[in-house]
Design a protein around this motif. Structure first.
Motif, PDB file in Angstrom:
ATOM      1  N   GLY A 266      46.873 -28.399  30.096  1.00  0.00           N
ATOM      2  CA  GLY A 266      45.548 -28.818  29.649  1.00  0.00           C
ATOM      3  C   GLY A 266      44.512 -28.464  30.699  1.00  0.00           C
ATOM      4  N   ILE A 267      43.452 -27.783  30.288  1.00  0.00           N
ATOM      5  CA  ILE A 267      42.417 -27.329  31.216  1.00  0.00           C
ATOM      6  C   ILE A 267      41.073 -27.898  30.782  1.00  0.00           C
ATOM      7  N   SER A 268      40.382 -28.471  31.732  1.00  0.00           N
ATOM      8  CA  SER A 268      39.026 -28.962  31.495  1.00  0.00           C
ATOM      9  C   SER A 268      38.044 -28.062  32.236  1.00  0.00           C
ATOM     10  N   ARG A 269      37.005 -27.615  31.539  1.00  0.00           N
ATOM     11  CA  ARG A 269      35.985 -26.748  32.123  1.00  0.00           C
ATOM     12  C   ARG A 269      34.598 -27.333  31.877  1.00  0.00           C
ATOM     13  N   MET A 270      33.664 -26.893  32.696  1.00  0.00           N
ATOM     14  CA  MET A 270      32.263 -27.249  32.492  1.00  0.00           C
ATOM     15  C   MET A 270      31.468 -25.965  32.274  1.00  0.00           C
ATOM     16  N   GLN A 271      30.774 -25.912  31.135  1.00  0.00           N
ATOM     17  CA  GLN A 271      29.924 -24.769  30.826  1.00  0.00           C
ATOM     18  C   GLN A 271      28.488 -25.090  31.243  1.00  0.00           C
ATOM     19  N   LEU A 272      27.879 -24.135  31.922  1.00  0.00           N
ATOM     20  CA  LEU A 272      26.518 -24.306  32.423  1.00  0.00           C
ATOM     21  C   LEU A 272      25.596 -23.286  31.761  1.00  0.00           C
ATOM     22  N   PHE A 273      24.530 -23.776  31.142  1.00  0.00           N
ATOM     23  CA  PHE A 273      23.514 -22.928  30.519  1.00  0.00           C
ATOM     24  C   PHE A 273      22.173 -23.234  31.185  1.00  0.00           C
ATOM     25  N   GLN A 274      21.523 -22.202  31.699  1.00  0.00           N
ATOM     26  CA  GLN A 274      20.203 -22.364  32.308  1.00  0.00           C
ATOM     27  C   GLN A 274      19.234 -21.346  31.708  1.00  0.00           C
ATOM     28  N   SER A 275      18.061 -21.833  31.336  1.00  0.00           N
ATOM     29  CA  SER A 275      17.015 -20.951  30.819  1.00  0.00           C
ATOM     30  C   SER A 275      15.698 -21.329  31.485  1.00  0.00           C
ATOM     31  N   PRO A 276      15.240 -20.538  32.450  1.00  0.00           N
ATOM     32  CA  PRO A 276      13.986 -20.880  33.140  1.00  0.00           C
ATOM     33  C   PRO A 276      12.769 -20.787  32.229  1.00  0.00           C
ATOM     34  N   LEU A 277      12.858 -19.979  31.183  1.00  0.00           N
ATOM     35  CA  LEU A 277      11.705 -19.819  30.298  1.00  0.00           C
ATOM     36  C   LEU A 277      11.445 -21.082  29.494  1.00  0.00           C
TER      37      LEU A 277
END
Length: 443
Positions: free
Chosen positions: A198-209
């Protein structure tokens, strides 16, 4: 002329026999006296000298085998006693010492095969366990953590003017496995293993606009079935073949905007269907064990093949100190390149336990190890591994407990989108720490 030549040949043979008989008798008498007085090192020197002169007989090998055993050179003892065993396989004295020299050399499959030929009364009198079915049961758990995840999620990955920055960071892994090793026939042994990851991940989304900074958890669930067969040939040869099947699903999310311009995450599920096939051959020698294996399969949707060479060196002739060197060359169709992975281990006995230090270097991705038992199908590339393992037998070798601590250096990718189509990739590094605990019950 013909008669003269024949006469000379026969005279040489007779002279040689006449010379070898007294020398053999002298060797027999000398080695017997050294054996009775337990002068093991002189006995080994006399054995080497005699064998160099072409003098070889049953009792010489028996005495040399026991001398090597008493000097804790168990692999050399197994070599000499195997020669004696070939001359007289019914000698119970030889069988006893040959069996335990194989056990102490770490050659348990061969020792089990030898014990199958012993009578029940003999096994009982010599306190030898006869394994006719299941040999051992294994259970293990490993937990891995990325201690740098907070720093990786706090970084500015999109810059000031890009459309979107995206990063999928590994957080925690929990691995659980169960295995059974058993005898199939006199020469064939098999290991079955099942595992869950079992793998836990964190997805990061960044939009400066749009000033968006979203973190969202994603998960991977993976199962594995592993089957390995081991076939024992004579003279220390072993052939192995294995198959590893992996399946499961990886859940992730992708960033988009609704028709009203509201940001949202869309859920996606990716199926895992990987396999690795492996075949290898190994040879037990007095001071080392070379092995060569070939693997082929499909990992992360790409075809892959690899060739692995391994050499285990026993400088002391026993398992109190040994070095394991592995070199692998593999081809991944995903990158269409050849890669190399090198591994070095040093194992040493310290009191009641064995310690093993390991160091691995290379580009490890879409790769398998340990005859396909371990499959690296994660999105990150492993750049190096360093670890230490402690192994201790308990209760007269009924149980084995193993603890392993590892630090794995990994390389991940950040995707930086200038718009909805065009992007570039940037690498980032982090270290993952893992601890494994393993318990084996030997029947």
């Amino acid at each position: 002329m013909y008669r003269i030549v024949v006469t000379v040949i026969w005279w040489s043979v007779i002279q040689g026999l006449g010379y070898s008989q007294p020398v053999r008798q002298k060797t027999d008498s000398l080695t017997y006296q050294l054996y009775l007085s337990q002068e093991w090192k002189p006995l080994m020197r006399e054995t080497r000298r005699s064998l160099h002169q072409g003098i070889d007989f049953f009792y010489l090998r028996v005495r040399a085998g026991i001398a090597a055993y008493e000097l804790k050179k168990y692999r050399l003892a197994a070599h000499h006693l195997s020669k004696a065993y070939k001359k007289n396989s019914s000698d119970e004295f030889v069988n006893y010492w040959y069996y335990y020299s194989l056990v102490m050399s770490g050659r348990k499959d061969e020792a089990n095969r030898l014990a199958m030929r012993f009578s029940d009364d003999y096994l009982s009198s010599m306190d030898i366990r006869k394994q006719t079915g299941v040999n051992s049961i294994l259970a293990e758990v490993q937990i891995s953590d990325n201690s740098e995840i907070e720093a990786l999620l706090d970084e500015n990955i999109a810059g000031a003017y890009n459309y979107l920055g995206y990063r999928n960071v590994a957080d925690r892994q929990v691995y659980k496995a169960f295995g059974i090793d058993h005898r199939v026939s006199g020469r064939v042994y098999a290991f079955h293993g099942v595992s869950h990851l079992g793998i836990s991940r964190m997805q990061l989304f960044q939009s400066p606009l749009t000033r968006i900074n979203i973190q969202h958890e994603s998960t991977t669930t993976q199962y594995q079935y592993y089957l390995q067969g081991r076939y024992l040939f004579d003279h220390g040869w072993m052939v192995t073949s294995s198959a590893s099947l992996l399946w499961g699903e990886a859940v992730s999310h992708w960033f988009s905007y609704s028709s009203e311009g509201v940001p949202r995450l869309n859920r996606n599920i990716y199926a895992i269907n990987d396999y690795v096939l492996n075949a290898g051959i190994a040879k037990e020698l007095r001071w080392l064990r070379p092995k060569l294996s070939l693997s082929a399969g499909e990992i992360s949707g790409t075809k892959q093949w690899q060739i692995d060479g391994q050499v285990i060196v026993y400088p002391l002739g026993n398992t109190n100190l040994y070095l394991t060197s592995d070199l692998s060359r593999y081809h991944d169709n995903g990158t269409d390149k050849n890669h190399h992975v090198f591994s070095q281990k040093l194992s040493i006995k310290t009191g009641p336990l064995w310690l093993t230090g390991e160091w691995v270097t290379g580009n490890i991705r879409n790769f398998s190890a340990s005859d396909g038992y371990i499959v690296y199908n994660m999105s990150e590339t492993i750049k190096g591994i360093a670890g230490i393992t402690a192994w201790i037998p308990l209760f007269n070798n009924r149980f084995d407990i193993t603890g392993r601590y590892r630090i794995t250096d990994k390389e991940g990718l950040t995707f930086i989108y200038a718009n909805t189509v065009d992007y570039q990739m940037a690498k980032y590094l982090f270290s993952e720490k893992s601890f494994l605990i393993s318990l084996r019950y030997n029947l």
